[in-house]
Design a protein around this motif. Sequence first.
Motif, short mmCIF file in Angstrom:
data_model
loop_
_atom_site.label_atom_id
_atom_site.label_comp_id
_atom_site.label_asym_id
_atom_site.label_seq_id
_atom_site.Cartn_x
_atom_site.Cartn_y
_atom_site.Cartn_z
N GLY A 7 6.80 18.12 -8.00
CA GLY A 7 5.31 18.20 -9.02
C GLY A 7 3.58 17.70 -8.06
N LEU A 8 2.84 17.13 -8.70
CA LEU A 8 1.38 17.03 -8.35
C LEU A 8 0.80 15.74 -8.22
N LEU A 9 2.31 14.86 -8.86
CA LEU A 9 1.17 13.40 -8.41
C LEU A 9 1.73 12.60 -6.93
N TRP A 10 2.67 13.11 -6.38
CA TRP A 10 3.94 11.80 -5.71
C TRP A 10 3.07 11.39 -4.51
N ASN A 11 1.38 11.82 -4.51
CA ASN A 11 0.20 11.26 -2.98
C ASN A 11 -0.53 10.72 -3.50
N THR A 18 16.16 -15.89 -9.26
CA THR A 18 17.53 -15.38 -8.62
C THR A 18 16.81 -14.69 -7.41
N ASN A 19 15.36 -14.87 -7.56
CA ASN A 19 14.77 -14.05 -6.42
C ASN A 19 14.86 -12.91 -5.72
N THR A 20 14.85 -12.18 -7.40
CA THR A 20 14.63 -10.32 -6.93
C THR A 20 13.58 -10.43 -6.84
N ILE A 21 13.04 -9.15 -6.21
CA ILE A 21 11.74 -8.45 -5.81
C ILE A 21 11.63 -7.43 -5.93
N ILE A 22 10.69 -6.62 -6.37
CA ILE A 22 10.46 -5.76 -6.56
C ILE A 22 8.53 -5.63 -6.80
N THR A 23 8.92 -4.86 -5.58
CA THR A 23 7.19 -4.65 -4.81
C THR A 23 7.22 -2.49 -4.79
N ILE A 24 5.86 -2.52 -5.57
CA ILE A 24 5.41 -1.51 -5.28
C ILE A 24 3.77 -0.89 -5.22
N LEU A 25 3.44 0.54 -5.00
CA LEU A 25 2.44 0.63 -4.24
C LEU A 25 2.07 1.91 -5.29
N PRO A 26 0.89 1.15 -5.96
CA PRO A 26 0.29 1.76 -6.64
C PRO A 26 -0.79 3.29 -6.08
N SER A 27 -1.44 2.26 -4.53
CA SER A 27 -2.08 3.68 -4.73
C SER A 27 -1.64 4.93 -3.52
N HIS A 28 -0.48 5.33 -3.81
CA HIS A 28 0.72 6.12 -3.37
C HIS A 28 1.79 6.49 -4.63
N GLY A 29 0.87 7.50 -5.29
CA GLY A 29 1.84 7.63 -6.16
C GLY A 29 2.58 7.29 -7.54
N ALA A 30 2.15 5.32 -7.21
CA ALA A 30 2.78 4.20 -7.91
C ALA A 30 4.27 4.53 -7.15
N LEU A 31 4.78 4.63 -6.47
CA LEU A 31 6.33 4.58 -5.86
C LEU A 31 7.00 2.82 -5.88
N LYS A 89 2.04 1.98 6.87
CA LYS A 89 1.10 2.62 6.18
C LYS A 89 1.68 4.93 7.18
N GLU A 90 1.47 4.43 8.08
CA GLU A 90 1.66 5.98 8.69
C GLU A 90 2.60 6.59 9.24
N GLU A 91 4.09 5.93 8.72
CA GLU A 91 5.39 6.47 8.61
C GLU A 91 5.31 7.21 7.16
N LEU A 92 4.79 5.88 6.23
CA LEU A 92 4.40 6.83 5.00
C LEU A 92 3.74 8.57 5.12
N GLU A 93 2.38 7.82 5.35
CA GLU A 93 1.39 9.37 5.38
C GLU A 93 1.98 10.93 6.25
#
Length: 320
Positions: A107-111, A23-36, A58-62
């Motif tokens: 919480g305390l894990l978001w970053n 289906t070309n469905t794609i999930i992208t995850i950022l483990p190093s920033h709270g597993a978001l 990265k600049e916008e995220l941080e």
Amino acid sequence: MSFQVSRFTENGLNFVRLQDNATNTIITILPSHGALLHAFEVPVKDASFNIIDNYANKEELEKDLRISYKSSKLSPFVCRLRDGKYTIDGEPYEIGTKFHDGNAIHGLLWNKEFHITDLFADDNSAQAAMRYHYKKDDPGYPFDYVCEVRYTLLRNSILQVETTLLNLEDLEIPIADGWHPYFQLGGTIDNYELQFNSNTLVEFDERLLPTGNLVHDDSFAQPARIGNRQLDNCVIIVPEEGKPCVALFNPDNRLLLTIVTNERYSYLQLYTPRERTSIAIENLSSAPDCFNNGMGLVMLPPRSPRTFTVWYQAGVAEND
């Protein structure tokens, strides 16, 4: 194989990608920033559309993560904790990190940097598991526990997200769990239709904390246009096994998001940001400030894991 899992770096960020080649469905995850959850891309008119409102680089995220908390993992408490203070078994605690309104928030894990523990793909799914070992990082939550998140992309553009919490202390610890994704289906949210299985609103005070009162409100018990409503509310939902408890629909392009969960995520927080191009729909195991009001509070026993699961499905709805 029908499914693939891979890792890549882009715009200064390290990603994990889950892909359904059929289906070309794609999930992208950022483990190093709270597993978001960074992206949930589905095909729309021979193009790919990301239903997750994310960060461009990265600049916008941080810069913005601690303000917007887009897609953040909420643990060990959700939403606001009044003045960052609570008492358990007569012992007072105070969270050290606070939001600008004076409350502890989200919480305390978001970053935190989650470490990848498993990557797997076959003809039925693609999976990525990651964990964070919280080692009493904040003096206001001096409890040792592990948070593991497993993303699984299934057929038919279904994303299963499992969070497993393991208490490593010798005593029960207070805990809650949730997510903070912002969903975008194109255009303005004013045109979206929203429905969720609830007729009970958790009343908030001026600081967005529960008053203790529950209010009857069935505004979205049936699909209803969001219009110009400004939402920053928590409702109690009634999950039905295997049936969506939330549906978000854009009639302009017929993009549809449905959410399925169970009684472990029995609260739902909704927030409409000022830009009104996305809406936060947050599955929660408790109400805000549960460490004080007890609404949905879990006292997690020693070495007894608890798993919280939500399923998202997105795509173009068929014409009636």
